[in-house]
Scaffold this active site. Structure first.
Site, PDB file in Angstrom:
ATOM      1  N   ASN A  24       0.829  -1.223   0.000  1.00  0.00           N
ATOM      2  CA  ASN A  24       0.000   0.000   0.000  1.00  0.00           C
ATOM      3  C   ASN A  24       0.860   1.269   0.000  1.00  0.00           C
ATOM      4  O   ASN A  24       0.377   2.338   0.343  1.00  0.00           O
ATOM      5  CB  ASN A  24      -0.942  -0.003   1.211  1.00  0.00           C
ATOM      6  CG  ASN A  24      -0.156   0.024   2.526  1.00  0.00           C
ATOM      7  OD1 ASN A  24       1.058  -0.169   2.522  1.00  0.00           O
ATOM      8  ND2 ASN A  24      -0.854   0.271   3.617  1.00  0.00           N
ATOM      9  N   ASP A  26       3.189   2.511   1.860  1.00  0.00           N
ATOM     10  CA  ASP A  26       3.594   3.280   3.047  1.00  0.00           C
ATOM     11  C   ASP A  26       5.035   2.967   3.445  1.00  0.00           C
ATOM     12  O   ASP A  26       5.505   3.411   4.492  1.00  0.00           O
ATOM     13  CB  ASP A  26       2.631   3.012   4.217  1.00  0.00           C
ATOM     14  CG  ASP A  26       2.705   1.568   4.703  1.00  0.00           C
ATOM     15  OD1 ASP A  26       2.022   1.245   5.693  1.00  0.00           O
ATOM     16  OD2 ASP A  26       3.462   0.762   4.104  1.00  0.00           O
ATOM     17  N   ASP A  30       3.802  -5.716   4.451  1.00  0.00           N
ATOM     18  CA  ASP A  30       2.521  -6.026   5.085  1.00  0.00           C
ATOM     19  C   ASP A  30       2.004  -7.397   4.640  1.00  0.00           C
ATOM     20  O   ASP A  30       2.593  -8.042   3.761  1.00  0.00           O
ATOM     21  CB  ASP A  30       1.501  -4.925   4.764  1.00  0.00           C
ATOM     22  CG  ASP A  30       1.528  -4.542   3.289  1.00  0.00           C
ATOM     23  OD1 ASP A  30       1.716  -3.358   2.990  1.00  0.00           O
ATOM     24  OD2 ASP A  30       1.420  -5.470   2.458  1.00  0.00           O
ATOM     25  N   ASP A  99       5.191 -16.504  15.064  1.00  0.00           N
ATOM     26  CA  ASP A  99       6.277 -16.294  16.011  1.00  0.00           C
ATOM     27  C   ASP A  99       5.675 -16.041  17.394  1.00  0.00           C
ATOM     28  O   ASP A  99       4.942 -15.062  17.585  1.00  0.00           O
ATOM     29  CB  ASP A  99       7.099 -15.057  15.559  1.00  0.00           C
ATOM     30  CG  ASP A  99       8.556 -15.154  15.961  1.00  0.00           C
ATOM     31  OD1 ASP A  99       9.424 -14.833  15.130  1.00  0.00           O
ATOM     32  OD2 ASP A  99       8.815 -15.558  17.120  1.00  0.00           O
ATOM     33  N   ASP A 200      10.080 -17.635  20.450  1.00  0.00           N
ATOM     34  CA  ASP A 200      11.118 -16.653  20.715  1.00  0.00           C
ATOM     35  C   ASP A 200      11.705 -16.828  22.122  1.00  0.00           C
ATOM     36  O   ASP A 200      10.938 -16.926  23.091  1.00  0.00           O
ATOM     37  CB  ASP A 200      10.470 -15.260  20.612  1.00  0.00           C
ATOM     38  CG  ASP A 200      11.463 -14.148  20.655  1.00  0.00           C
ATOM     39  OD1 ASP A 200      12.254 -14.039  19.701  1.00  0.00           O
ATOM     40  OD2 ASP A 200      11.477 -13.392  21.640  1.00  0.00           O
ATOM     41  N   GLU A 257      13.523 -21.102  19.963  1.00  0.00           N
ATOM     42  CA  GLU A 257      14.743 -20.313  19.836  1.00  0.00           C
ATOM     43  C   GLU A 257      15.401 -20.333  21.197  1.00  0.00           C
ATOM     44  O   GLU A 257      14.863 -19.800  22.162  1.00  0.00           O
ATOM     45  CB  GLU A 257      14.452 -18.868  19.417  1.00  0.00           C
ATOM     46  CG  GLU A 257      15.715 -18.136  19.070  1.00  0.00           C
ATOM     47  CD  GLU A 257      15.705 -16.663  19.429  1.00  0.00           C
ATOM     48  OE1 GLU A 257      14.967 -16.269  20.341  1.00  0.00           O
ATOM     49  OE2 GLU A 257      16.453 -15.900  18.791  1.00  0.00           O
ATOM     50  N   HIS A 332      16.759 -13.027  10.884  1.00  0.00           N
ATOM     51  CA  HIS A 332      16.625 -11.561  10.988  1.00  0.00           C
ATOM     52  C   HIS A 332      17.536 -10.967  12.056  1.00  0.00           C
ATOM     53  O   HIS A 332      17.580  -9.744  12.222  1.00  0.00           O
ATOM     54  CB  HIS A 332      15.166 -11.227  11.291  1.00  0.00           C
ATOM     55  CG  HIS A 332      14.729 -11.782  12.597  1.00  0.00           C
ATOM     56  ND1 HIS A 332      14.606 -13.143  12.849  1.00  0.00           N
ATOM     57  CD2 HIS A 332      14.452 -11.177  13.757  1.00  0.00           C
ATOM     58  CE1 HIS A 332      14.261 -13.321  14.093  1.00  0.00           C
ATOM     59  NE2 HIS A 332      14.145 -12.159  14.679  1.00  0.00           N
ATOM     60  N   ASP A 333      18.248 -11.844  12.793  1.00  0.00           N
ATOM     61  CA  ASP A 333      19.146 -11.356  13.853  1.00  0.00           C
ATOM     62  C   ASP A 333      20.611 -11.470  13.465  1.00  0.00           C
ATOM     63  O   ASP A 333      21.486 -11.053  14.239  1.00  0.00           O
ATOM     64  CB  ASP A 333      18.973 -12.202  15.130  1.00  0.00           C
ATOM     65  CG  ASP A 333      17.653 -11.958  15.808  1.00  0.00           C
ATOM     66  OD1 ASP A 333      17.177 -12.877  16.495  1.00  0.00           O
ATOM     67  OD2 ASP A 333      17.088 -10.852  15.652  1.00  0.00           O
TER      68      ASP A 333
HETATM   69  O1  TEU Z   1      16.367 -13.072  19.760  1.00  0.00           O
HETATM   70  C1  TEU Z   1      16.884 -13.604  20.980  1.00  0.00           C
HETATM   71  C2  TEU Z   1      18.308 -13.297  21.102  1.00  0.00           C
HETATM   72  O2  TEU Z   1      19.059 -13.998  21.737  1.00  0.00           O
HETATM   73  C3  TEU Z   1      18.779 -12.029  20.496  1.00  0.00           C
HETATM   74  O3  TEU Z   1      19.375 -11.327  21.542  1.00  0.00           O
HETATM   75  C4  TEU Z   1      19.756 -12.324  19.383  1.00  0.00           C
HETATM   76  O4  TEU Z   1      20.427 -13.523  19.581  1.00  0.00           O
HETATM   77  C5  TEU Z   1      20.759 -11.221  19.392  1.00  0.00           C
HETATM   78  O5  TEU Z   1      19.999 -10.068  19.195  1.00  0.00           O
HETATM   79  C6  TEU Z   1      21.811 -11.388  18.300  1.00  0.00           C
HETATM   80  O6  TEU Z   1      22.811 -10.441  18.550  1.00  0.00           O
HETATM   81  C7  TEU Z   1      14.926 -13.058  19.728  1.00  0.00           C
HETATM   82  C8  TEU Z   1      14.479 -12.467  18.393  1.00  0.00           C
HETATM   83  O7  TEU Z   1      14.925 -13.308  17.328  1.00  0.00           O
HETATM   84  C9  TEU Z   1      15.072 -11.086  18.296  1.00  0.00           C
HETATM   85  O8  TEU Z   1      14.780 -10.493  17.021  1.00  0.00           O
HETATM   86  C10 TEU Z   1      14.462 -10.237  19.399  1.00  0.00           C
HETATM   87  O9  TEU Z   1      15.086  -8.954  19.379  1.00  0.00           O
HETATM   88  C11 TEU Z   1      14.676 -10.886  20.777  1.00  0.00           C
HETATM   89  O10 TEU Z   1      14.425 -12.278  20.798  1.00  0.00           O
HETATM   90  C12 TEU Z   1      13.727 -10.267  21.785  1.00  0.00           C
HETATM   91  O11 TEU Z   1      12.411 -10.681  21.472  1.00  0.00           O
HETATM   92 CA    CA Z   2       2.594  -1.382   3.694  1.00  0.00          CA
END
Ligand code: TEU
Ligand code: CA
Length: 559
Positions: A24, A26, A30, A99, A200, A257, A332-333
Site C-alpha cells: 500500500n 507506506d 505487510d 512467532d 522466541d 529459539e 533476521h538477527d
Molecule cells: O532473539 C533472541 C536473542 O538472543 C537475540 O538477543 C539475538 O540472539 C541477538 O539479538 C543477536 O545479537 C529473539 C528475536 O529473534 C530477536 O529479534 C528479538 O530482538 C529478541 O528475541 C527479543 O524478542
Molecule cells: Ca505497507
C-alpha cells in the site's frame, strides 16, 4: 515404526514482514504483500512460511514487543488480510508458522500498564517486580540490548525485569494465570489455521527466583559462568505443560529459539519422548568466536573452519536418533551468511550456492531466510543514522560512551554483525526501491539491488535461486538426507567442509570448499567415479580425487 512426521521432510522459509513486500505504498511490508508473493515461494519449493511477529506492537523491537496478541499490527493490515493469507497459502500447499513471543510483552500491553499501576494491582504478579538491594538493582544481569535488565519504576520504588529493551518487560511465568492466558492465545491462532510456532527466547521463561549473579555477555548467548536465566529450573516443566495443554491437541510443528543450549540440552527440548518441542535453534555456529571478544559479537573475532565444523558436527551426531536439528545460516538477527561465512565479492554466487549445499544435505529441517536464496549480502550504510535496530542503536551508544570506540570502529562492527544487515528490504527487481515499495522504505535498500534481485535470479538458470530450488527438490528425493547418519571427514582441514551421509543403503559425500583458492581434496575409493548429484560449477572430474574450485560444493553418490 511410527510414521515420519511431515515436518522432517519440510523446508521452512522465514519472512521478516516489515521488509518483505509493501502493498500500500507506506514503505512498510505487510500481509497483503506476502500474499502477493506466495506464488514465488511455491516456485522455490518451500513448505512452511515462518512469519516474524505480526501482532499489534509499538515496534520498539519491530514486533518482538507485543501490545495485543490477538490483533494484527495495523501497519501490516487486519484480521481479514490474515485469514486471506492463510487461505491463499493453503491453496498452494504452504503452511503458516507464526512467532510466539511470550518471554516478554511490550510495556504498552494493557497487562503491563495495569501491572505497573501499583504494587497492589491484580496484574502486579504477571511481571517480575523486585525491590532495590541497598539502593541498587537486584543483580548485575546485563540486557541483550545494553544496560541493566532492571528498570526502576519511580512511583512504586520497585524494579521490573527486562532481558531485552526496557519496553519489553518479562512476563512472570511462575504465575499460572500468565501461562493459562498464553495457552489460550496459542489455541486462538491454531484454531485460525496455522500449522507451526517458532518460539522466541523460549528457554528464558524460567528464572531462578533468587536471581543470583551472573549475566550474558551482550551480543552473544554466552554468560559469565552460570547461565542463570537460560535453561532455568522450571523450563522443561513449563514446556511439558504447554505441550499437554495445547500442542498435543494439534497437528503443529514447533521450533524453540534457545540461545545458550548445548546439544545435550537440545535433546531435552526436542526428544520425541520429551513431549516438549520438535526442534530448537542453537547459536553456537553463528556466535563462533564471540566468547573470545571483549565486546561479544561486536568484537567480531575471527573464526576458523575446523571450529565451525566441530560445532555443526557435534549437533548432527549428538541429536541423531535423540532429537531433531534445525538447519540455518541466516535469520533476521544475523548478518548475511554469504558475507560472513562466504565471499560476497567475486565469489558471491559460488559461495552462496556452496553454503546452500553444505546446509541442506545435513539432517534436520532447513530454514531459509528471505533473500538468502538470492545471495543477498550485508549492507554498509555510511552513517549510524541509517540504522533502525534497537540492538545496534543501544550498543553503539555504549561502545562510544563506555568503551571509547569512535564512529569508524562502531560502523565497522555494525557492518560486520549488525542485525539490519538482514533487514534491508527484499530485492524483487531492478525498479525503484527494488520493487519492495512504491513509497519511501522504512530502512534503506541495499544499493546492489539492480544486480541482486528475484526477477533476475528466476530468469538466470545459473542463479543462486535456481540452486536453492534444485537443492530443495533433490534433498526431498533422497531419504538418506532425512534419515541417514552424519560423519564429518577431515575435521582439521582448513578449507574443505566434507561429510558423509549413510542410511545403510545409500552413501553420499558432501564437500564444500570454504576458500577462494582451488584445493585438491582426496576422497575414498567408493566415491571415485560416483554419480555427481549436485555441483555449483559447470563440471567436475569425479574419476579421481577432487579438484575443488573456489567455493565449489559437490555431492557424490557412492558406487
Ligand atoms: O532473539 C533472541 C536473542 O538472543 C537475540 O538477543 C539475538 O540472539 C541477538 O539479538 C543477536 O545479537 C529473539 C528475536 O529473534 C530477536 O529479534 C528479538 O530482538 C529478541 O528475541 C527479543 O524478542
Ligand atoms: Ca505497507
Amino acid at each position: 515404526t511410527t510414521p515420519v512426521p511431515w515436518w522432517k521432510d519440510a523446508v521452512v522459509y522465514q519472512i521478516y514482514p516489515r521488509s518483505f513486500q509493501d502493498s500500500n505504498g507506506d514503505g512498510v511490508g505487510d500481509l497483503r504483500g506476502i500474499t502477493a508473493r506466495l506464488d514465488y515461494l511455491a516456485r522455490l519449493g518451500v513448505d512452511i512460511v515462518w512469519i516474524s511477529p505480526i501482532f499489534a506492537s509499538p515496534n520498539d523491537d519491530n514486533g518482538y514487543d507485543i501490545s495485543d496478541y490477538r490483533a494484527i499490527m495495523p501497519e501490516f493490515g487486519n484480521m481479514d488480510d490474515f485469514d486471506e493469507l492463510v487461505r491463499e497459502a493453503r491453496s498452494r500447499g504452504l503452511k503458516i508458522m507464526l512467532d510466539l513471543v511470550v518471554n516478554h510483552t511490550s510495556d504498552e500491553h494493557p497487562w503491563f500498564v495495569e501491572s505497573r499501576s501499583g504494587r497492589n494491582s491484580p496484574k502486579r504478579d504477571w511481571y517480575v517486580w523486585r525491590a532495590p538491594q541497598g539502593g541498587n538493582p537486584p543483580n548485575r544481569w546485563q540486557s541483550y540490548f545494553s544496560g541493566s535488565v532492571w528498570e526502576l519504576d519511580e512511583p512504586s520504588g520497585e524494579y521490573y525485569l527486562h532481558l531485552f529493551s526496557r519496553k519489553q518487560p518479562d512476563l512472570n511465568w511462575e504465575n499460572p494465570l500468565v501461562r493459562r492466558e498464553v495457552y489460550d492465545m496459542m489455541r486462538f491462532w491454531l484454531d485460525k489455521g496455522i500449522s507451526g510456532w517458532r518460539m522466541d527466547t523460549i528457554n528464558m521463561l524460567s528464572k531462578p527466583q533468587n536471581f543470583p549473579e551472573g549475566h550474558p555477555l551482550p551480543g552473544t548467548d554466552l554468560t559469565d559462568g552460570q547461565p542463570h536465566f537460560l535453561n532455568g529450573p522450571r523450563i522443561h516443566e513449563f514446556l511439558q505443560e504447554m505441550h499437554r495443554e495445547v500442542l498435543s491437541h494439534y497437528d503443529v510443528v514447533t521450533v524453540g529459539e534457545t540461545p545458550g543450549v548445548t546439544p545435550a540440552e537440545g535433546a531435552l527440548y526436542s526428544g520425541e519422548d520429551r513431549n516438549e518441542l520438535n526442534m530448537v535453534f542453537h547459536f553456537e555456529h553463528v556466535f563462533i568466536g564471540d566468547d573470545r571478544g571483549e565486546r561479544g559479537k561486536w568484537s567480531n573475532e575471527a573464526w576458523t573452519l575446523p571450529e565451525l565444523k566441530r560445532i555443526i558436527s557435534r549437533w548432527q551426531t549428538e541429536l541423531h536418533g535423540r532429537g531433531w536439528n534445525s538447519l540455518y545460516w541466516d535469520n533476521h538477527d544475523q548478518p548475511r551468511a554469504v558475507s560472513r561465512f562466504g565471499h560476497d565479492r567475486e565469489f558471491r554466487v559460488e559461495s552462496a550456492k556452496m553454503l546452500c549445499t553444505v546446509l541442506l544435505f545435513m539432517q534436520g529441517t532447513p530454514y531459509i531466510y528471505q533473500g538468502q536464496e538470492l545471495g543477498m549480502t550485508n549492507v554498509s550504510f555510511q552513517s549510524l543514522d541509517h540504522y533502525r535496530d534497537i540492538e545496534t542503536i543501544n550498543a553503539s551508544r555504549v561502545l562510544r560512551d563506555e568503551h571509547g570506540w569512535d564512529d569508524e570502529r562502531i560502523l565497522a562492527a555494525v557492518w560486520a554483525r549488525g542485525r539490519d544487515n538482514a533487514r534491508t528490504p527484499m530485492q524483487w527487481d531492478d525498479s525503484a526501491h527494488a520493487g519492495f515499495t512504491t513509497g519511501t522504505p522504512w530502512i534503506g535498500v541495499n544499493p546492489n539491488f539492480p544486480d541482486i534481485n528475484a526477477q533476475e535470479a528466476e530468469t538466470d538458470p545459473a542463479s543462486v535461486w535456481h540452486h536453492y530450488r534444485e537443492t530443495i527438490a533433490l534433498r526431498k528425493s533422497l531419504t538418506v538426507v532425512r534419515d541417514g547418519t552424519f560423519t564429518l571427514l577431515d575435521e582439521n582441514h582448513s578449507s574443505v567442509f566434507a561429510y558423509v551421509r549413510d542410511d545403510g543403503s545409500t552413501r553420499l559425500l558432501v564437500a564444500g570448499n570454504f576458500s577462494d583458492q582451488p584445493v585438491h581434496y582426496a576422497i575414498s575409493d567408493e566415491f571415485i567415479g560416483g554419480a555427481v548429484l549436485s555441483n555449483n560449477y559447470p563440471a567436475l572430474d569425479s574419476t579421481r580425487d577432487l579438484q575443488l574450485q573456489p567455493y565449489q560444493a559437490v555431492v557424490l553418490k557412492a558406487r
